[in-house]
Every structure is written in C-alpha cells, then in structure tokens.
Design a protein around this motif. Structure first.
Motif, PDB file in Angstrom:
ATOM      1  N   UNK A 150     -38.244 -14.196 -11.679  1.00 33.23           N
ATOM      2  CA  UNK A 150     -39.638 -13.860 -11.405  1.00 33.23           C
ATOM      3  C   UNK A 150     -40.277 -14.974 -10.579  1.00 33.23           C
ATOM      4  N   UNK A 151     -41.427 -14.647  -9.986  1.00 37.83           N
ATOM      5  CA  UNK A 151     -42.185 -15.680  -9.267  1.00 37.83           C
ATOM      6  C   UNK A 151     -42.561 -16.816 -10.210  1.00 37.83           C
ATOM      7  N   UNK A 152     -42.938 -16.455 -11.432  1.00 39.18           N
ATOM      8  CA  UNK A 152     -43.330 -17.482 -12.410  1.00 39.18           C
ATOM      9  C   UNK A 152     -42.166 -18.440 -12.678  1.00 39.18           C
ATOM     10  N   UNK A 153     -40.961 -17.908 -12.736  1.00 39.22           N
ATOM     11  CA  UNK A 153     -39.784 -18.750 -12.959  1.00 39.22           C
ATOM     12  C   UNK A 153     -39.570 -19.678 -11.771  1.00 39.22           C
ATOM     13  N   UNK A 154     -39.693 -19.140 -10.570  1.00 42.37           N
ATOM     14  CA  UNK A 154     -39.550 -19.978  -9.381  1.00 42.37           C
ATOM     15  C   UNK A 154     -40.557 -21.118  -9.421  1.00 42.37           C
ATOM     16  N   UNK A 155     -41.829 -20.788  -9.685  1.00 41.83           N
ATOM     17  CA  UNK A 155     -42.872 -21.817  -9.655  1.00 41.83           C
ATOM     18  C   UNK A 155     -42.795 -22.769 -10.851  1.00 41.83           C
ATOM     19  N   UNK A 156     -42.123 -22.367 -11.917  1.00 44.93           N
ATOM     20  CA  UNK A 156     -41.904 -23.279 -13.046  1.00 44.93           C
ATOM     21  C   UNK A 156     -40.923 -24.381 -12.631  1.00 44.93           C
ATOM     22  N   UNK A 157     -39.953 -24.016 -11.802  1.00 47.71           N
ATOM     23  CA  UNK A 157     -38.938 -24.982 -11.365  1.00 47.71           C
ATOM     24  C   UNK A 157     -39.319 -25.698 -10.077  1.00 47.71           C
ATOM     25  N   UNK A 158     -40.032 -25.006  -9.197  1.00 46.74           N
ATOM     26  CA  UNK A 158     -40.410 -25.556  -7.892  1.00 46.74           C
ATOM     27  C   UNK A 158     -41.874 -25.200  -7.641  1.00 46.74           C
ATOM     28  N   UNK A 159     -42.774 -26.191  -7.630  1.00 49.02           N
ATOM     29  CA  UNK A 159     -44.208 -25.905  -7.457  1.00 49.02           C
ATOM     30  C   UNK A 159     -44.536 -25.109  -6.189  1.00 49.02           C
ATOM     31  N   UNK A 160     -43.706 -25.198  -5.174  1.00 48.61           N
ATOM     32  CA  UNK A 160     -43.922 -24.450  -3.941  1.00 48.61           C
ATOM     33  C   UNK A 160     -42.614 -24.278  -3.201  1.00 48.61           C
ATOM     34  N   UNK A 161     -42.638 -23.448  -2.175  1.00 51.68           N
ATOM     35  CA  UNK A 161     -41.421 -23.178  -1.406  1.00 51.68           C
ATOM     36  C   UNK A 161     -40.852 -24.459  -0.810  1.00 51.68           C
ATOM     37  N   UNK A 162     -41.721 -25.342  -0.330  1.00 50.26           N
ATOM     38  CA  UNK A 162     -41.230 -26.563   0.302  1.00 50.26           C
ATOM     39  C   UNK A 162     -40.506 -27.467  -0.688  1.00 50.26           C
ATOM     40  N   UNK A 163     -40.873 -27.408  -1.974  1.00 52.14           N
ATOM     41  CA  UNK A 163     -40.139 -28.156  -3.000  1.00 52.14           C
ATOM     42  C   UNK A 163     -38.725 -27.590  -3.140  1.00 52.14           C
ATOM     43  N   UNK A 164     -38.608 -26.277  -3.021  1.00 50.42           N
ATOM     44  CA  UNK A 164     -37.290 -25.635  -3.053  1.00 50.42           C
ATOM     45  C   UNK A 164     -36.481 -26.022  -1.812  1.00 50.42           C
ATOM     46  N   UNK A 165     -37.135 -26.104  -0.659  1.00 48.59           N
ATOM     47  CA  UNK A 165     -36.449 -26.526   0.567  1.00 48.59           C
ATOM     48  C   UNK A 165     -35.927 -27.956   0.408  1.00 48.59           C
ATOM     49  N   UNK A 166     -36.752 -28.848  -0.138  1.00 51.85           N
ATOM     50  CA  UNK A 166     -36.314 -30.236  -0.360  1.00 51.85           C
ATOM     51  C   UNK A 166     -35.132 -30.260  -1.330  1.00 51.85           C
ATOM     52  N   UNK A 167     -35.198 -29.486  -2.397  1.00 57.55           N
ATOM     53  CA  UNK A 167     -34.088 -29.435  -3.359  1.00 57.55           C
ATOM     54  C   UNK A 167     -32.814 -28.907  -2.695  1.00 57.55           C
ATOM     55  N   UNK A 168     -32.966 -27.902  -1.834  1.00 60.59           N
ATOM     56  CA  UNK A 168     -31.822 -27.380  -1.072  1.00 60.59           C
ATOM     57  C   UNK A 168     -31.195 -28.488  -0.233  1.00 60.59           C
TER      58      UNK A 168
END
Length: 194
Positions: free
Chosen positions: A42-60
C-alpha cells in the motif's frame, strides 16, 4: 549482545521493484502508483519505509553501490597483485556492459536526472563515485612510483565512457575497447622488467 535489525518483507519488495524499474526505465518516469502496485504494497507501507519517492531513489542507489562494493571487495579480498586486481575490476565492468539488460551506469543515469549537486540523490551518486575513485587510486598506488590519482581518474573516465557507449553501440566491442584502454593505462604504470 548485538541486535540484528529486521528488514520487512514489504521494504525488500519495494527496493527490489524500484531497483528493477528505476534501472530499466529511469527515475522520474516511474510513479509511486506503479511502484506500490508492482511491489504489492500500500501507499501507507511505502511511506512508512520511505518518507518520499526520492528517499526510495537514494535507497536504490545505496543498494546498487553496496552490490558494486561487494563485487570489488571480493576481487580485493585475496590481496591479489595490483595489476591483476585492476584487470579483474575492469573485467567485471566489461562483463556488466555486455549483460542482457544493460542500460548504462545507474549513477550516471541518476546524475543526469538529478543535476543539482546539493540534492540527496546527486549526493548519493557523488558518494559512490568518490568511493570508486578512492578504491582505484589505492590499487594503483601499489603499482610503481608515479602519482596514482591521475591514473585513477583516467580509469574512471574510461569506465564512464564505456558505460555510456555500452548501451548505444555493440557492447562486446565497447567492452573490448575499454579493456584495451585499461591495458594501455597499465603499460604506463607498470615498471619495466629488469
């Protein structure tokens, strides 16, 4: 007692999905809706782990960096002669260029999409590149007496050119040309045999 941090299955799925799609299609072109749908979260799950898309990009990017560090670490672990280590690193790069789904360097691609040097994504790119340059410089320092940093920058530029050309033209030819360039660089570094 050291406590092991548990990584959730959902976070792992998000990162695996992001890694696959970001590399194949680009960072800006992939939306949150697609990421959560393909990762089956879910979106909530994504935002629980990564506050925003760019945080996910950095993690990638940090994940790709870790993978590259592990690959080079395996080469250097046995403390091979410096020339052999550098050739093995170059061989690993040439091999990656010839892989079936090669789409260039994840870091150069990210820098092109996030050109602001102060942006966290660009900072993740620079951190990886600084590590790579430092690693190559350390290997080159073990060869001969000439200053290793200019040669390391040369190696990195050869790599960057090969990574860019590898997804535009014949990847086997690009890999071979890159390896020839590294051999030429080494010929100027290795002291002649007595």
């Amino acid at each position: 007692m050291v406590q092991k941090i548990q990584v959730s299955e959902a976070r792992s799925r998000l990162l695996a999905t992001a890694t696959r799609i970001f590399y194949a299609e680009g960072l800006h072109s992939v939306g949150i809706d697609r990421l959560v749908a393909e990762a089956k979260v879910t979106r909530a799950t994504l935002y629980r782990h990564f506050p925003g898309k760019e945080d996910l990009v950095v993690a990638y990017l940090q994940g790709v960096s870790e993978m590259e560090r592990d690959g080079i670490g395996k080469i250097l672990d046995g403390n091979p002669p410096a020339v052999d280590a550098l050739r093995a690193i170059a061989g690993q790069i040439a091999e990656s260029i010839q892989s079936a789904h090669f789409r260039g360097c994840a870091f150069l691609n990210a820098a092109a999409e996030y050109p602001d040097p102060a942006h966290p994504v660009h900072q993740a790119v620079l951190a990886h590149r600084e590590w790579f340059l430092r690693t190559v410089t350390e290997v080159l320092a073990r060869i001969g007496s000439a200053a290793p940093e200019p040669a390391a920058r040369h190696f990195v530029m050869l790599r960057d050119g090969a990574m860019a050309a590898g997804c535009l033209t014949d990847s086997a030819e690009v890999g071979e040309t890159f390896l020839q360039g590294v051999d030429g660089l080494l010929r100027h570094r290795v002291p002649p045999a007595p």
